[in-house]
Design an enzyme around this catalytic site. Structure first.
Site: not given
Length: 290
Positions: A29, A177
């Protein structure tokens, strides 16, 4: 006209990657898929290494649907279900790719995990997931792919991670992150030096603006943010520029898609906007200063 037919029409096929094999993680994707299609349209063999073997109700695309798209563009595809956290799966996928296509010329570390939370609000399992899918996977794929890449001339490793930017505003809100993404970049900088004599070019690539992907829709701000985003094709075009650079001049560089494409002669970026009417109202991506 189908999306693939439109892609083939818009993509200039120079054949620059003819016969080369590009191993792309997370290629079912988004940006990974766009890179796969761009490379396939220019002659490359594509290894679609991702977890998505079954359709998802909210996320279209599987390794098999992308393989069909690659072949529709005239490329050769190998769809492999791979979890980049698992050493045996990555090693087996690389071996299958090399056996099928006669080698591996490039690895694109596109698979990623995102959770924009503070240390306090990040569960240990989510922290471990981000570190393993982001920074650790760069180490693992590079470690396992080196024997194949050293047989290529030249070999490439591209990691989709940002330039190092340690300003507090990027660390305080989501340090876990940030650590995982900056870890990808630090490993890439080290790999560039480690592999320079072997003729393997290692670089990072990051979008100047938000890119309309599932990460934006489900982890950043919702689908309405697509109006402030560009299409994944801009990253695909930038990755292609890296892959067709054979002199090693980009090794060790922390590249931004728009800056690289401008340097290669692109002047009109309006076609990359998800909504062409908002081409001048785009949001700058994480870790980049306006």
């Amino acid at each position: 006209m189908s999306e693939i037919e439109a892609f083939a029409t818009l993509t200039k096929n120079t054949g620059a990657l003819k016969g080369q094999t590009v191993f792309i993680t997370g290629a079912s994707r988004g940006i990974g898929r766009a890179i796969a299609l761009k490379c396939a349209a220019n002659g490359a063999n594509i290894v679609i290494a991702a977890k998505s073997a079954q359709p998802h109700p909210k996320l279209p695309g599987t390794i098999f649907s992308v393989a069909e798209e690659v072949e529709a563009l005239g490329g050769k595809a190998l769809a492999l279900q791979v979890d980049v956290r698992e050493e045996e799966q990555v090693a087996d996928a690389l071996a299958q790719a090399a056996e099928k296509f006669g080698g591996i010329d490039a690895v694109v570390n596109n698979a990623g995990a995102i959770n924009l939370t503070t240390v306090e609000d990040t569960p240990p399992k989510r922290y471990d997931l981000m570190q393993s899918i982001n920074s650790r996977a760069v180490y693992l794929t590079a470690h396992l792919a080196m024997p194949y890449l050293k047989q290529s001339s030249p070999g490439h490793i591209i990691s989709l991670s940002p330039p190092l930017n340690l300003q507090p505003k990027w660390l305080g809100p989501f340090a876990p992150y940030a650590l995982s993404k900056f870890g990808m970049t630090i490993l890439s900088l080290g790999l560039a030096e480690e592999l320079r004599q072997a003729g393997i070019s290692v670089s990072t690539l990051w979008p100047r603006t938000l890119v309309a992907t599932a990460a934006i829709e489900f982890a950043v701000g919702g689908r309405e943010m697509f109006e402030q985003s560009r299409k994944p094709t801009i990253m695909a075009d930038a990755a292609y520029e890296i892959l067709q650079t054979t002199t090693g001049e980009l090794s060790g560089q922390q590249l931004i898609d728009e800056e690289l494409l401008r340097a290669r002669g692109v002047t009109d970026f309006s076609g990359y906007a998800h909504n062409p009417d908002n081409a001048d109202q785009l949001t700058v991506d994480l870790f980049l200063d306006p």
